[in-house]
Design an enzyme around this catalytic site. Structure first.
Site, PDB file in Angstrom:
ATOM      1  N   PRO A  45       1.040  -1.215  -0.164  1.00 24.76           N
ATOM      2  CA  PRO A  45      -0.014   0.169   0.044  1.00 24.76           C
ATOM      3  C   PRO A  45       0.881   1.322   0.099  1.00 24.76           C
ATOM      4  O   PRO A  45       1.940   1.103   0.623  1.00 24.76           O
ATOM      5  CB  PRO A  45      -0.931  -0.246   1.149  1.00 24.76           C
ATOM      6  CG  PRO A  45      -0.631  -1.619   1.809  1.00 24.76           C
ATOM      7  CD  PRO A  45       0.503  -1.917   1.133  1.00 24.76           C
ATOM      8  N   LYS A  46       0.476   2.252  -0.574  1.00 24.92           N
ATOM      9  CA  LYS A  46       0.944   3.555  -0.657  1.00 24.92           C
ATOM     10  C   LYS A  46       0.434   4.312   0.428  1.00 24.92           C
ATOM     11  O   LYS A  46      -0.630   4.781   0.467  1.00 24.92           O
ATOM     12  CB  LYS A  46       1.080   4.386  -1.867  1.00 24.92           C
ATOM     13  CG  LYS A  46       1.761   5.806  -1.772  1.00 24.92           C
ATOM     14  CD  LYS A  46       1.693   6.190  -3.231  1.00 24.92           C
ATOM     15  CE  LYS A  46       2.706   7.652  -3.287  1.00 24.92           C
ATOM     16  NZ  LYS A  46       2.419   8.599  -2.128  1.00 24.92           N
ATOM     17  N   TRP A  47       0.832   4.615   1.353  1.00 19.57           N
ATOM     18  CA  TRP A  47       0.346   5.178   2.767  1.00 19.57           C
ATOM     19  C   TRP A  47       0.263   6.716   2.669  1.00 19.57           C
ATOM     20  O   TRP A  47       1.111   7.469   2.232  1.00 19.57           O
ATOM     21  CB  TRP A  47       1.247   4.748   4.123  1.00 19.57           C
ATOM     22  CG  TRP A  47       1.279   3.304   4.262  1.00 19.57           C
ATOM     23  CD1 TRP A  47       2.030   2.335   3.870  1.00 19.57           C
ATOM     24  CD2 TRP A  47       0.219   2.550   4.904  1.00 19.57           C
ATOM     25  NE1 TRP A  47       1.816   1.319   4.338  1.00 19.57           N
ATOM     26  CE2 TRP A  47       0.616   1.177   4.741  1.00 19.57           C
ATOM     27  CE3 TRP A  47      -1.074   2.805   5.568  1.00 19.57           C
ATOM     28  CZ2 TRP A  47      -0.209   0.307   5.513  1.00 19.57           C
ATOM     29  CZ3 TRP A  47      -1.862   1.875   6.134  1.00 19.57           C
ATOM     30  CH2 TRP A  47      -1.227   0.449   6.036  1.00 19.57           C
ATOM     31  N   GLU A 192      -3.555   5.729  -0.800  1.00 14.25           N
ATOM     32  CA  GLU A 192      -3.367   6.402  -1.956  1.00 14.25           C
ATOM     33  C   GLU A 192      -2.999   5.595  -3.366  1.00 14.25           C
ATOM     34  O   GLU A 192      -3.430   5.879  -4.387  1.00 14.25           O
ATOM     35  CB  GLU A 192      -2.096   7.388  -2.081  1.00 14.25           C
ATOM     36  CG  GLU A 192      -2.246   8.555  -1.002  1.00 14.25           C
ATOM     37  CD  GLU A 192      -1.511   9.588  -1.168  1.00 14.25           C
ATOM     38  OE1 GLU A 192      -1.618  10.614  -1.435  1.00 14.25           O
ATOM     39  OE2 GLU A 192       0.072   9.408  -0.869  1.00 14.25           O
ATOM     40  N   GLY A 193      -2.648   4.229  -3.060  1.00 15.00           N
ATOM     41  CA  GLY A 193      -2.446   3.556  -4.142  1.00 15.00           C
ATOM     42  C   GLY A 193      -1.569   2.342  -3.998  1.00 15.00           C
ATOM     43  O   GLY A 193      -1.569   1.913  -2.791  1.00 15.00           O
TER      44      GLY A 193
END
Length: 347
Positions: A45-47, A192-193
């Site tokens: 995950p993009k935190w 975020e992605g």
């Protein structure tokens, strides 16, 4: 820059802060491992938080931003947890985050950095932070950066085996189908992605060896002003109704000539008093203050437009520029509410 504690004792050479962090380049589609590629791809995950290097040496723990700012005093709960759960001689890469009602709350993080000694303890109690670790740069006094990612990850998992909140380990997968589900499902929590890495890569500080795929959605906002002439606008200024008022929440990327001309078909001067001033501070449109000087707005009669936006929402504004998709003149500005993907507004 002042350091909260002396740092470096018990660490290998080259870890005096600030430590250069690995970076990511933007991709627009989900990459998958190919037959000719060395190393599998790993997805995380993009935190939506503060990138944070945690240095645990013989003197305690310190926290450092990507730009080398000492964040130690702003997150005392993370420092205490690290000193209790991480042995000296370790350097960890991760993200400081705050959760509010099941969603990442970037605005609460921003409040930490503006808090003084009297207000900070209250924020720590009301909105405690968490640290999500995703890489290991040093362990047991040994530099781990030249090790491939899969070995660093194994060492990090061993180090984190006994962790409890507020320390946690970022999930990762080599299954692209699971990563695709994460990409679609996690943005509702503020993720975020995805960050994508090769399993055989060393940790290269300052180099864009990683990849990032950001999730975007199309949403309706209100165009209440533009930058440039009304007949050929160069950017839109977006608004949403927050707390009963139409408020500026962001700006678009520069419009191509044809897109600006098409939008101009639907733009009219305000028919009555406008809620926005004709001149605003640069930070009103962009928190990173792309325009240091005041920005002149061309006020227009509010019209609904469809934009492409990512999930980075501060609680009051979009943190990244919007991309205009099309005008939606058939919709009423009064009916446009905060999109569900953005979560609650900050009051």
């Amino acid at each position: 820059m002042t350091t909260a504690k002396p740092s470096g004792a018990g660490l290998p050479a080259g870890f005096a802060p600030p430590v250069k962090v690995a970076l990511a380049r933007v991709v627009t589609t989900l990459p998958r491992t190919t037959a000719t590629q060395t190393g599998n791809l790993s997805y995380e995950p993009k935190w939506d938080g503060y990138r944070c290097i945690c240095i645990r040496d013989d003197n305690g723990a310190t926290l450092w931003s990507r730009q080398g700012k000492d964040l130690t005093r702003y997150f005392p709960e993370l420092v205490a947890a690290t000193e209790g759960a991480v042995p000296p001689g370790c350097v960890i890469d991760g993200e400081a985050v705050i959760w509010t009602q099941g969603r990442l709350d970037f605005s609460a993080l921003q409040q930490r950095l503006s808090a003084g000694p009297k207000t900070l303890p209250g924020l720590v109690r009301e909105t405690p932070a968490n640290y999500t670790a995703f890489d290991l740069l040093a362990v047991a006094g040994h530099d781990a950066r030249e090790l491939p990612l899969n070995q660093r990850r194994a060492l990090l998992e061993e180090l984190a085996s006994g962790w409890e909140p507020p320390l946690s380990l970022s999930p990762t997968t080599t299954d692209p189908d699971l990563a695709a589900r994460w990409f679609e499902e996690l943005p509702r929590t503020g993720i975020e992605g995805l960050i994508i890495k090769r399993s055989d890569q060393p940790y290269a500080g300052g180099v864009r060896n990683w990849m990032k795929l950001k999730h975007r959605e199309t949403v309706e906002v209100v165009c209440g002003a533009v930058i440039g002439p009304i007949t050929q606008p160069s950017e839109i200024v977006a608004g949403l109704i927050l707390e009963g008022e139409l408020r500026i929440v962001g700006r678009s990327t520069p419009l191509k000539t044809a897109a600006g001309r098409e939008l101009a078909r639907w733009l009219q001067p305000p028919r009555s008093a406008h809620p926005w001033p004709k001149t605003v501070k640069g930070t009103t449109l962009d928190r990173f203050n792309r325009d240091k000087e005041p920005v002149t707005l061309t006020l227009v009669e509010p019209v609904v437009v469809e934009v492409s936006a990512d999930t980075a929402w501060s609680g009051r504004s979009f943190r990244h520029p919007l991309r205009l998709v099309r005008a939606r003149p058939e919709l009423s500005p009064a009916d446009i509410s905060l999109p569900d993907m953005l979560g609650p507004a900050v009051h």
